[in-house]
Design a protein around this motif. Structure first.
Motif, PDB file in Angstrom:
ATOM      1  N   VAL A 173       0.870  -1.177   0.000  1.00 18.98           N
ATOM      2  CA  VAL A 173       0.000   0.000   0.000  1.00 18.98           C
ATOM      3  C   VAL A 173       0.904   1.223   0.000  1.00 18.98           C
ATOM      4  N   ILE A 174       0.647   2.141  -0.915  1.00 13.30           N
ATOM      5  CA  ILE A 174       1.437   3.376  -0.971  1.00 13.30           C
ATOM      6  C   ILE A 174       0.540   4.558  -0.623  1.00 13.30           C
ATOM      7  N   GLY A 175       0.900   5.257   0.424  1.00 14.65           N
ATOM      8  CA  GLY A 175       0.114   6.401   0.882  1.00 14.65           C
ATOM      9  C   GLY A 175       0.473   6.708   2.321  1.00 14.65           C
ATOM     10  N   ASN A 176       0.346   7.954   2.715  1.00 13.38           N
ATOM     11  CA  ASN A 176       0.676   8.335   4.088  1.00 13.38           C
ATOM     12  C   ASN A 176      -0.141   7.512   5.079  1.00 13.38           C
ATOM     13  N   ILE A 177       0.456   7.216   6.221  1.00 14.66           N
ATOM     14  CA  ILE A 177      -0.197   6.377   7.226  1.00 14.66           C
ATOM     15  C   ILE A 177      -1.287   7.200   7.910  1.00 14.66           C
ATOM     16  N   LYS A 178      -2.513   6.984   7.461  1.00 13.62           N
ATOM     17  CA  LYS A 178      -3.687   7.679   7.993  1.00 13.62           C
ATOM     18  C   LYS A 178      -4.822   6.671   8.130  1.00 13.62           C
ATOM     19  N   SER A 227       2.355  11.557  10.030  1.00 12.36           N
ATOM     20  CA  SER A 227       2.387  12.857  10.701  1.00 12.36           C
ATOM     21  C   SER A 227       2.235  12.657  12.206  1.00 12.36           C
ATOM     22  N   ARG A 228       2.537  13.676  12.957  1.00 10.99           N
ATOM     23  CA  ARG A 228       2.410  13.602  14.416  1.00 10.99           C
ATOM     24  C   ARG A 228       0.975  13.281  14.815  1.00 10.99           C
ATOM     25  N   ASP A 229       0.012  13.873  14.093  1.00 12.12           N
ATOM     26  CA  ASP A 229      -1.400  13.651  14.417  1.00 12.12           C
ATOM     27  C   ASP A 229      -1.846  12.223  14.128  1.00 12.12           C
ATOM     28  N   ASP A 230      -1.120  11.518  13.269  1.00 10.59           N
ATOM     29  CA  ASP A 230      -1.519  10.162  12.882  1.00 10.59           C
ATOM     30  C   ASP A 230      -0.682   9.080  13.549  1.00 10.59           C
ATOM     31  N   TYR A 256      -0.947   7.875  16.426  1.00  7.13           N
ATOM     32  CA  TYR A 256      -1.806   6.946  17.163  1.00  7.13           C
ATOM     33  C   TYR A 256      -2.213   5.774  16.279  1.00  7.13           C
ATOM     34  N   TYR A 257      -2.463   6.064  14.995  1.00  9.04           N
ATOM     35  CA  TYR A 257      -2.903   5.014  14.073  1.00  9.04           C
ATOM     36  C   TYR A 257      -1.770   4.041  13.777  1.00  9.04           C
ATOM     37  N   LYS A 258      -0.586   4.566  13.563  1.00  5.26           N
ATOM     38  CA  LYS A 258       0.552   3.683  13.330  1.00  5.26           C
ATOM     39  C   LYS A 258       0.805   2.796  14.549  1.00  5.26           C
ATOM     40  N   ASP A 259       0.666   3.367  15.737  1.00  8.20           N
ATOM     41  CA  ASP A 259       0.844   2.575  16.958  1.00  8.20           C
ATOM     42  C   ASP A 259      -0.192   1.455  17.016  1.00  8.20           C
ATOM     43  N   ARG A 260      -1.406   1.767  16.605  1.00  5.23           N
ATOM     44  CA  ARG A 260      -2.453   0.748  16.607  1.00  5.23           C
ATOM     45  C   ARG A 260      -2.136  -0.356  15.607  1.00  5.23           C
ATOM     46  N   LEU A 261      -1.657   0.034  14.426  1.00  5.52           N
ATOM     47  CA  LEU A 261      -1.292  -0.957  13.413  1.00  5.52           C
ATOM     48  C   LEU A 261      -0.178  -1.870  13.915  1.00  5.52           C
ATOM     49  N   THR A 262       0.790  -1.272  14.595  1.00  6.17           N
ATOM     50  CA  THR A 262       1.900  -2.056  15.142  1.00  6.17           C
ATOM     51  C   THR A 262       1.394  -3.088  16.139  1.00  6.17           C
ATOM     52  N   GLY A 263       0.400  -2.708  16.945  1.00 10.52           N
ATOM     53  CA  GLY A 263      -0.185  -3.635  17.902  1.00 10.52           C
ATOM     54  C   GLY A 263      -0.921  -4.786  17.223  1.00 10.52           C
ATOM     55  N   ILE A 264      -1.646  -4.485  16.142  1.00  8.19           N
ATOM     56  CA  ILE A 264      -2.369  -5.522  15.400  1.00  8.19           C
ATOM     57  C   ILE A 264      -1.384  -6.501  14.768  1.00  8.19           C
ATOM     58  N   ILE A 265      -0.321  -5.978  14.207  1.00 12.40           N
ATOM     59  CA  ILE A 265       0.709  -6.823  13.585  1.00 12.40           C
ATOM     60  C   ILE A 265       1.300  -7.780  14.613  1.00 12.40           C
ATOM     61  N   ARG A 266       1.544  -7.263  15.797  1.00  9.89           N
ATOM     62  CA  ARG A 266       2.110  -8.088  16.860  1.00  9.89           C
ATOM     63  C   ARG A 266       1.121  -9.172  17.295  1.00  9.89           C
TER      64      ARG A 266
END
Length: 407
Positions: free
Chosen positions: A228-233, A264-267, A269-279
Protein backbone atom coordinates in the motif's frame (compact mmCIF):
# COMPACT_ATOMS: atom_id res chain seq x y z
CA UNK A 1 -3.11 47.94 -39.54
CA UNK A 2 -0.75 45.16 -38.47
CA UNK A 3 -0.87 44.31 -34.78
CA UNK A 4 2.66 44.70 -33.43
CA UNK A 5 1.75 44.15 -29.77
CA UNK A 6 3.48 41.35 -27.88
CA UNK A 7 1.59 39.16 -25.45
CA UNK A 8 3.29 38.66 -22.10
CA UNK A 9 2.70 35.59 -19.93
CA UNK A 10 -0.14 35.88 -17.44
CA UNK A 11 0.95 35.56 -13.82
CA UNK A 12 -0.94 32.78 -12.03
CA UNK A 13 -0.52 32.21 -8.30
CA UNK A 14 -1.02 28.69 -6.98
CA UNK A 15 -1.49 27.87 -3.30
CA UNK A 16 -1.00 24.48 -1.65
CA UNK A 17 -2.93 24.67 1.60
CA UNK A 18 -1.70 21.47 3.28
CA UNK A 19 0.21 22.27 6.46
CA UNK A 20 0.52 18.95 8.34
CA UNK A 21 4.09 18.38 7.16
CA UNK A 22 3.40 15.38 4.93
CA UNK A 23 3.75 15.41 1.15
CA UNK A 24 0.69 13.89 -0.47
CA UNK A 25 -0.79 13.55 -3.93
CA UNK A 26 -1.85 17.18 -4.19
CA UNK A 27 1.81 18.30 -4.10
CA UNK A 28 2.67 16.00 -7.01
CA UNK A 29 -0.45 16.92 -8.98
CA UNK A 30 0.45 20.58 -8.68
CA UNK A 31 4.07 19.91 -9.63
CA UNK A 32 3.08 18.06 -12.81
CA UNK A 33 0.60 20.78 -13.77
CA UNK A 34 2.83 23.83 -13.32
CA UNK A 35 5.83 22.05 -14.89
CA UNK A 36 3.85 21.43 -18.07
CA UNK A 37 2.22 24.85 -18.50
CA UNK A 38 2.77 26.77 -21.70
CA UNK A 39 5.27 29.28 -20.30
CA UNK A 40 4.69 31.58 -23.26
CA UNK A 41 1.16 32.08 -21.93
CA UNK A 42 1.36 31.47 -18.19
CA UNK A 43 3.93 32.31 -15.53
CA UNK A 44 3.36 30.26 -12.34
CA UNK A 45 4.14 31.43 -8.81
CA UNK A 46 3.54 28.70 -6.23
CA UNK A 47 2.89 29.42 -2.55
CA UNK A 48 3.43 26.84 0.19
CA UNK A 49 2.76 27.34 3.86
CA UNK A 50 5.59 25.05 5.02
CA UNK A 51 8.94 23.80 3.81
CA UNK A 52 8.78 20.29 2.34
CA UNK A 53 10.89 17.66 0.62
CA UNK A 54 9.44 18.22 -2.85
CA UNK A 55 10.62 21.83 -3.14
CA UNK A 56 13.82 20.91 -5.06
CA UNK A 57 11.66 19.28 -7.76
CA UNK A 58 9.77 22.55 -8.21
CA UNK A 59 13.01 24.48 -8.42
CA UNK A 60 14.48 22.05 -10.95
CA UNK A 61 11.43 22.72 -13.11
CA UNK A 62 12.12 26.46 -12.94
CA UNK A 63 9.04 27.22 -10.83
CA UNK A 64 9.13 30.26 -8.57
CA UNK A 65 8.06 29.29 -5.04
CA UNK A 66 7.22 31.29 -1.93
CA UNK A 67 6.94 30.06 1.65
CA UNK A 68 4.24 32.03 3.47
CA UNK A 69 3.71 30.73 7.00
CA UNK A 70 0.11 30.67 8.16
CA UNK A 71 -0.47 32.60 11.38
CA UNK A 72 -1.02 30.46 14.44
CA UNK A 73 -4.35 30.74 16.25
CA UNK A 74 -4.51 32.26 19.70
CA UNK A 75 -5.55 29.72 22.33
CA UNK A 76 -6.59 30.95 25.75
CA UNK A 77 -4.84 29.25 28.65
CA UNK A 78 -7.05 26.96 30.76
CA UNK A 79 -8.46 28.87 33.74
CA UNK A 80 -6.91 28.09 37.10
CA UNK A 81 -8.97 30.15 39.53
CA UNK A 82 -12.70 30.02 40.29
CA UNK A 83 -13.09 33.49 38.78
CA UNK A 84 -11.19 32.34 35.67
CA UNK A 85 -13.50 29.37 35.28
CA UNK A 86 -16.51 31.63 35.71
CA UNK A 87 -15.40 33.87 32.86
CA UNK A 88 -14.04 31.02 30.69
CA UNK A 89 -17.10 30.90 28.34
CA UNK A 90 -16.65 34.63 27.69
CA UNK A 91 -12.92 34.08 27.05
CA UNK A 92 -13.67 31.27 24.59
CA UNK A 93 -16.09 33.53 22.72
CA UNK A 94 -13.49 36.28 22.54
CA UNK A 95 -10.92 33.70 21.34
CA UNK A 96 -13.19 32.66 18.46
CA UNK A 97 -13.86 36.27 17.44
CA UNK A 98 -10.17 37.17 17.62
CA UNK A 99 -9.10 34.17 15.54
CA UNK A 100 -11.83 34.78 12.96
CA UNK A 101 -10.65 38.36 12.45
CA UNK A 102 -7.02 37.26 12.40
CA UNK A 103 -7.52 34.39 9.95
CA UNK A 104 -10.14 35.86 7.65
CA UNK A 105 -10.13 39.61 6.99
CA UNK A 106 -6.59 40.36 8.18
CA UNK A 107 -4.93 37.36 6.53
CA UNK A 108 -7.08 37.86 3.44
CA UNK A 109 -5.85 41.44 3.24
CA UNK A 110 -2.21 40.31 3.46
CA UNK A 111 -2.80 37.81 0.63
CA UNK A 112 -4.42 40.56 -1.42
CA UNK A 113 -1.26 42.66 -1.04
CA UNK A 114 0.86 39.66 -2.04
CA UNK A 115 -1.16 39.12 -5.22
CA UNK A 116 -0.95 42.79 -6.10
CA UNK A 117 2.82 42.77 -5.52
CA UNK A 118 3.27 39.90 -8.01
CA UNK A 119 0.74 41.29 -10.50
CA UNK A 120 -1.38 38.13 -10.28
CA UNK A 121 -4.28 37.78 -12.72
CA UNK A 122 -5.56 34.37 -11.61
CA UNK A 123 -5.43 32.56 -8.25
CA UNK A 124 -5.54 28.76 -8.42
CA UNK A 125 -6.07 27.09 -5.04
CA UNK A 126 -4.88 23.49 -4.97
CA UNK A 127 -7.03 21.79 -2.35
CA UNK A 128 -10.71 22.28 -1.59
CA UNK A 129 -13.65 24.65 -1.40
CA UNK A 130 -13.75 23.97 2.35
CA UNK A 131 -10.32 25.58 2.83
CA UNK A 132 -8.41 28.74 1.87
CA UNK A 133 -11.31 31.17 2.33
CA UNK A 134 -8.84 33.88 3.34
CA UNK A 135 -7.20 33.46 -0.08
CA UNK A 136 -10.59 33.69 -1.80
CA UNK A 137 -11.34 36.90 0.10
CA UNK A 138 -7.94 38.32 -0.83
CA UNK A 139 -8.61 37.64 -4.50
CA UNK A 140 -11.96 39.44 -4.33
CA UNK A 141 -10.38 42.44 -2.64
CA UNK A 142 -7.99 43.01 -5.57
CA UNK A 143 -10.29 41.80 -8.37
CA UNK A 144 -8.28 38.65 -9.14
CA UNK A 145 -10.16 35.73 -10.68
CA UNK A 146 -10.09 32.68 -8.43
CA UNK A 147 -10.65 28.98 -8.92
CA UNK A 148 -10.06 26.01 -6.66
CA UNK A 149 -9.40 22.35 -7.03
CA UNK A 150 -11.75 20.10 -5.10
CA UNK A 151 -9.64 17.08 -4.18
CA UNK A 152 -11.72 15.77 -1.31
CA UNK A 153 -14.98 14.02 -0.59
CA UNK A 154 -16.26 15.86 2.46
CA UNK A 155 -19.13 15.09 4.80
CA UNK A 156 -20.19 18.71 5.21
CA UNK A 157 -19.68 22.11 3.65
CA UNK A 158 -19.79 25.19 5.84
CA UNK A 159 -21.79 28.32 5.07
CA UNK A 160 -18.51 30.00 4.13
CA UNK A 161 -17.68 27.20 1.67
CA UNK A 162 -21.14 27.45 0.11
CA UNK A 163 -20.83 31.23 -0.12
CA UNK A 164 -17.56 31.14 -2.04
CA UNK A 165 -18.53 28.09 -4.13
CA UNK A 166 -21.06 30.18 -6.03
CA UNK A 167 -18.84 33.25 -6.30
CA UNK A 168 -15.44 32.02 -7.46
CA UNK A 169 -14.73 31.53 -11.14
CA UNK A 170 -14.43 27.76 -11.10
CA UNK A 171 -14.17 24.50 -9.17
CA UNK A 172 -12.06 21.70 -10.65
CA UNK A 173 -13.25 18.28 -9.47
CA UNK A 174 -10.72 15.48 -9.91
CA UNK A 175 -13.41 12.85 -10.47
CA UNK A 176 -17.12 12.36 -10.99
CA UNK A 177 -17.28 11.04 -7.43
CA UNK A 178 -16.07 14.41 -6.13
CA UNK A 179 -18.52 16.36 -8.28
CA UNK A 180 -21.44 14.14 -7.25
CA UNK A 181 -20.62 14.80 -3.60
CA UNK A 182 -20.65 18.57 -4.12
CA UNK A 183 -23.95 18.47 -5.98
CA UNK A 184 -25.51 16.17 -3.37
CA UNK A 185 -24.74 18.84 -0.76
CA UNK A 186 -26.62 21.46 -2.73
CA UNK A 187 -23.66 23.15 -4.43
CA UNK A 188 -24.48 24.20 -7.99
CA UNK A 189 -22.57 22.58 -10.84
CA UNK A 190 -22.70 25.85 -12.82
CA UNK A 191 -18.97 26.51 -12.44
CA UNK A 192 -17.76 22.92 -11.90
CA UNK A 193 -15.38 21.18 -14.31
CA UNK A 194 -14.12 17.59 -14.11
CA UNK A 195 -10.42 17.24 -14.89
CA UNK A 196 -8.81 13.96 -13.90
CA UNK A 197 -5.38 14.02 -12.30
CA UNK A 198 -2.71 13.13 -14.83
CA UNK A 199 0.73 11.64 -15.05
CA UNK A 200 3.49 11.32 -17.61
CA UNK A 201 4.42 7.62 -17.63
CA UNK A 202 7.82 8.60 -18.99
CA UNK A 203 8.87 10.35 -15.78
CA UNK A 204 7.94 7.48 -13.47
CA UNK A 205 11.45 6.12 -13.33
CA UNK A 206 13.29 3.75 -11.05
CA UNK A 207 16.45 5.13 -9.42
CA UNK A 208 17.47 2.11 -7.34
CA UNK A 209 17.86 -1.56 -8.12
CA UNK A 210 15.25 -3.87 -6.57
CA UNK A 211 17.97 -5.59 -4.55
CA UNK A 212 18.83 -2.27 -2.91
CA UNK A 213 15.26 -1.61 -1.82
CA UNK A 214 14.70 -5.18 -0.67
CA UNK A 215 18.01 -5.32 1.18
CA UNK A 216 17.32 -2.01 2.90
CA UNK A 217 14.22 -3.51 4.49
CA UNK A 218 15.52 -7.01 5.09
CA UNK A 219 13.44 -8.70 2.39
CA UNK A 220 14.99 -11.69 0.67
CA UNK A 221 15.11 -12.27 -3.09
CA UNK A 222 12.29 -14.53 -4.13
CA UNK A 223 9.78 -13.19 -1.63
CA UNK A 224 6.54 -11.84 -3.11
CA UNK A 225 6.03 -8.16 -2.34
CA UNK A 226 2.63 -6.52 -2.28
CA UNK A 227 1.99 -3.10 -0.81
CA UNK A 228 0.00 0.00 0.00
CA UNK A 229 1.44 3.38 -0.97
CA UNK A 230 0.11 6.40 0.88
CA UNK A 231 0.68 8.33 4.09
CA UNK A 232 -0.20 6.38 7.23
CA UNK A 233 -3.69 7.68 7.99
CA UNK A 234 -6.71 5.87 9.38
CA UNK A 235 -8.91 6.58 6.38
CA UNK A 236 -6.23 5.16 4.07
CA UNK A 237 -7.08 1.75 5.51
CA UNK A 238 -3.67 0.11 5.90
CA UNK A 239 -5.29 -1.96 8.64
CA UNK A 240 -7.31 -3.84 6.00
CA UNK A 241 -4.14 -4.95 4.24
CA UNK A 242 -2.61 -6.08 7.52
CA UNK A 243 -5.66 -8.12 8.50
CA UNK A 244 -5.71 -9.75 5.04
CA UNK A 245 -2.17 -11.07 5.46
CA UNK A 246 -2.85 -14.22 7.55
CA UNK A 247 -5.15 -15.60 4.81
CA UNK A 248 -2.59 -14.75 2.14
CA UNK A 249 0.28 -16.23 4.14
CA UNK A 250 -1.65 -19.47 4.65
CA UNK A 251 -1.11 -20.17 0.92
CA UNK A 252 2.00 -18.10 0.22
CA UNK A 253 4.16 -17.83 3.36
CA UNK A 254 6.79 -15.81 1.48
CA UNK A 255 4.57 -12.75 0.90
CA UNK A 256 5.68 -9.41 2.40
CA UNK A 257 3.44 -6.35 2.55
CA UNK A 258 5.13 -2.94 2.31
CA UNK A 259 3.37 0.09 3.81
CA UNK A 260 5.01 3.00 2.03
CA UNK A 261 4.37 6.48 3.39
CA UNK A 262 5.01 9.11 6.01
CA UNK A 263 3.30 9.42 9.39
CA UNK A 264 2.39 12.86 10.70
CA UNK A 265 2.41 13.60 14.42
CA UNK A 266 -1.40 13.65 14.42
CA UNK A 267 -1.52 10.16 12.88
CA UNK A 268 1.03 8.48 15.13
CA UNK A 269 -1.81 6.95 17.16
CA UNK A 270 -2.90 5.01 14.07
CA UNK A 271 0.55 3.68 13.33
CA UNK A 272 0.84 2.57 16.96
CA UNK A 273 -2.45 0.75 16.61
CA UNK A 274 -1.29 -0.96 13.41
CA UNK A 275 1.90 -2.06 15.14
CA UNK A 276 -0.19 -3.63 17.90
CA UNK A 277 -2.37 -5.52 15.40
CA UNK A 278 0.71 -6.82 13.59
CA UNK A 279 2.11 -8.09 16.86
CA UNK A 280 -1.18 -9.77 17.81
CA UNK A 281 -1.31 -11.55 14.43
CA UNK A 282 2.32 -12.62 14.71
CA UNK A 283 3.25 -11.27 11.27
CA UNK A 284 6.03 -8.87 12.21
CA UNK A 285 8.37 -10.41 9.62
CA UNK A 286 5.80 -9.95 6.85
CA UNK A 287 4.95 -6.24 7.28
CA UNK A 288 7.38 -3.43 6.48
CA UNK A 289 6.86 0.25 7.32
CA UNK A 290 9.17 2.06 4.92
CA UNK A 291 8.55 5.66 5.96
CA UNK A 292 8.54 8.50 3.45
CA UNK A 293 10.15 8.05 0.05
CA UNK A 294 11.06 10.63 -2.56
CA UNK A 295 10.67 8.08 -5.36
CA UNK A 296 7.52 5.96 -5.27
CA UNK A 297 8.61 4.17 -8.48
CA UNK A 298 11.38 2.35 -6.59
CA UNK A 299 8.76 0.66 -4.41
CA UNK A 300 6.19 0.10 -7.14
CA UNK A 301 8.95 -1.64 -9.08
CA UNK A 302 9.33 -4.41 -6.49
CA UNK A 303 5.60 -5.07 -6.04
CA UNK A 304 3.73 -7.97 -7.59
CA UNK A 305 0.39 -6.28 -6.82
CA UNK A 306 -0.38 -2.72 -5.72
CA UNK A 307 -3.13 -2.33 -3.12
CA UNK A 308 -5.40 0.63 -2.49
CA UNK A 309 -7.20 0.19 0.82
CA UNK A 310 -8.99 3.46 1.70
CA UNK A 311 -11.99 2.87 3.97
CA UNK A 312 -13.48 6.27 3.13
CA UNK A 313 -14.44 7.16 -0.46
CA UNK A 314 -11.27 8.06 -2.35
CA UNK A 315 -11.49 11.32 -4.30
CA UNK A 316 -9.07 9.98 -6.91
CA UNK A 317 -6.09 7.83 -5.89
CA UNK A 318 -2.95 9.07 -7.63
CA UNK A 319 -1.00 5.98 -6.68
CA UNK A 320 -3.33 3.96 -8.92
CA UNK A 321 -2.23 5.76 -12.08
CA UNK A 322 1.39 5.68 -10.92
CA UNK A 323 1.10 1.91 -10.60
CA UNK A 324 -0.52 1.68 -14.03
CA UNK A 325 2.43 3.63 -15.42
CA UNK A 326 4.69 0.96 -13.96
CA UNK A 327 2.55 -1.83 -15.48
CA UNK A 328 1.36 -3.18 -12.15
CA UNK A 329 -1.99 -4.93 -11.55
CA UNK A 330 -4.23 -3.15 -9.04
CA UNK A 331 -6.65 -3.99 -6.28
CA UNK A 332 -8.63 -1.03 -4.94
CA UNK A 333 -11.65 -0.30 -2.79
CA UNK A 334 -15.02 -0.21 -4.50
CA UNK A 335 -15.84 3.36 -3.49
CA UNK A 336 -15.31 6.97 -4.53
CA UNK A 337 -13.37 7.45 -7.75
CA UNK A 338 -11.56 4.09 -7.72
CA UNK A 339 -14.10 2.40 -10.05
CA UNK A 340 -13.54 5.31 -12.48
CA UNK A 341 -9.86 4.30 -12.68
CA UNK A 342 -9.80 0.51 -12.36
CA UNK A 343 -11.60 -1.49 -15.04
CA UNK A 344 -12.97 -4.41 -13.04
CA UNK A 345 -11.33 -7.64 -14.09
CA UNK A 346 -9.37 -5.87 -16.85
CA UNK A 347 -6.76 -3.66 -15.21
CA UNK A 348 -7.38 -4.93 -11.69
CA UNK A 349 -9.97 -5.85 -9.08
CA UNK A 350 -12.03 -3.87 -6.60
CA UNK A 351 -13.28 -4.95 -3.17
CA UNK A 352 -15.62 -3.71 -0.47
CA UNK A 353 -13.88 -1.12 1.75
CA UNK A 354 -12.63 -2.71 4.96
CA UNK A 355 -13.36 -6.28 3.83
CA UNK A 356 -10.02 -7.98 4.40
CA UNK A 357 -11.38 -11.39 3.43
CA UNK A 358 -12.31 -10.15 -0.05
CA UNK A 359 -9.00 -8.34 -0.35
CA UNK A 360 -7.09 -11.52 0.48
CA UNK A 361 -9.14 -13.43 -2.09
CA UNK A 362 -8.30 -10.91 -4.84
CA UNK A 363 -4.61 -10.84 -3.93
CA UNK A 364 -4.43 -14.63 -4.12
CA UNK A 365 -6.20 -14.62 -7.49
CA UNK A 366 -3.51 -12.39 -9.00
CA UNK A 367 -0.34 -13.76 -7.43
CA UNK A 368 -1.38 -17.31 -8.35
CA UNK A 369 -1.97 -16.45 -12.03
CA UNK A 370 0.93 -14.80 -13.88
CA UNK A 371 -1.04 -14.58 -17.13
CA UNK A 372 -3.85 -12.68 -15.41
CA UNK A 373 -1.36 -10.35 -13.72
CA UNK A 374 0.41 -9.60 -17.03
CA UNK A 375 -2.84 -8.91 -18.88
CA UNK A 376 -4.03 -6.54 -16.14
CA UNK A 377 -0.70 -4.73 -16.17
CA UNK A 378 -0.83 -4.23 -19.94
CA UNK A 379 -4.42 -2.99 -19.91
CA UNK A 380 -3.65 -0.55 -17.09
CA UNK A 381 -0.77 0.91 -19.08
CA UNK A 382 -3.09 1.46 -22.05
CA UNK A 383 -5.63 3.22 -19.85
CA UNK A 384 -3.15 5.55 -18.18
CA UNK A 385 -1.84 6.69 -21.56
CA UNK A 386 -5.26 7.30 -23.09
CA UNK A 387 -7.27 8.59 -20.13
CA UNK A 388 -4.91 9.83 -17.42
CA UNK A 389 -1.95 11.25 -19.31
CA UNK A 390 -0.77 14.56 -17.89
CA UNK A 391 -1.06 16.16 -21.34
CA UNK A 392 -4.84 15.78 -21.10
CA UNK A 393 -4.86 17.39 -17.66
CA UNK A 394 -2.73 20.36 -18.73
CA UNK A 395 -4.69 20.97 -21.94
CA UNK A 396 -8.04 20.93 -20.11
CA UNK A 397 -6.75 23.20 -17.33
CA UNK A 398 -5.30 25.76 -19.74
CA UNK A 399 -8.55 25.75 -21.69
CA UNK A 400 -10.38 26.54 -18.46
CA UNK A 401 -7.92 29.37 -17.75
CA UNK A 402 -8.70 30.85 -21.16
CA UNK A 403 -12.42 30.71 -20.47
CA UNK A 404 -12.06 32.36 -17.07
CA UNK A 405 -9.69 35.07 -18.25
CA UNK A 406 -11.66 35.76 -21.42
CA UNK A 407 -8.83 34.89 -23.80
Amino acid sequence: MKDTSTDTPINIMYCEGNTDGTVGGSFFSLLYLVSGLDRNKYNPVVVFHTEHSLLPRYHEAGIKTLIIERPKPWVASPPESIIGKLFHPLTRTFQKIFNFIKFFPLTGLSYARLMRKHDIKLLHLNNSIVKNHDWMLGARLVGVKCLTHERGINRRYSKMARYFASRIAGIICISNAVKDTLVSHGISDRNISIIYNGIDPGIVKVSQEPSEILGKHGTEDGQIVIGVIGNIKEWKGQETAIRAMPEILARYPNVVCYLVGDTSRDDQYYKDRLTGIIRELGIEKNIVFTGYTTNVANYLNIMKVVLHTSVAPEPFGRVLIEAMSMKKPLIGTRAGAVPEIIEEGESGFTFEPGNHHELAEKVLAIISNDSLADNMASRGYEIVNSKFNISNNIAATQKLYQQILGK
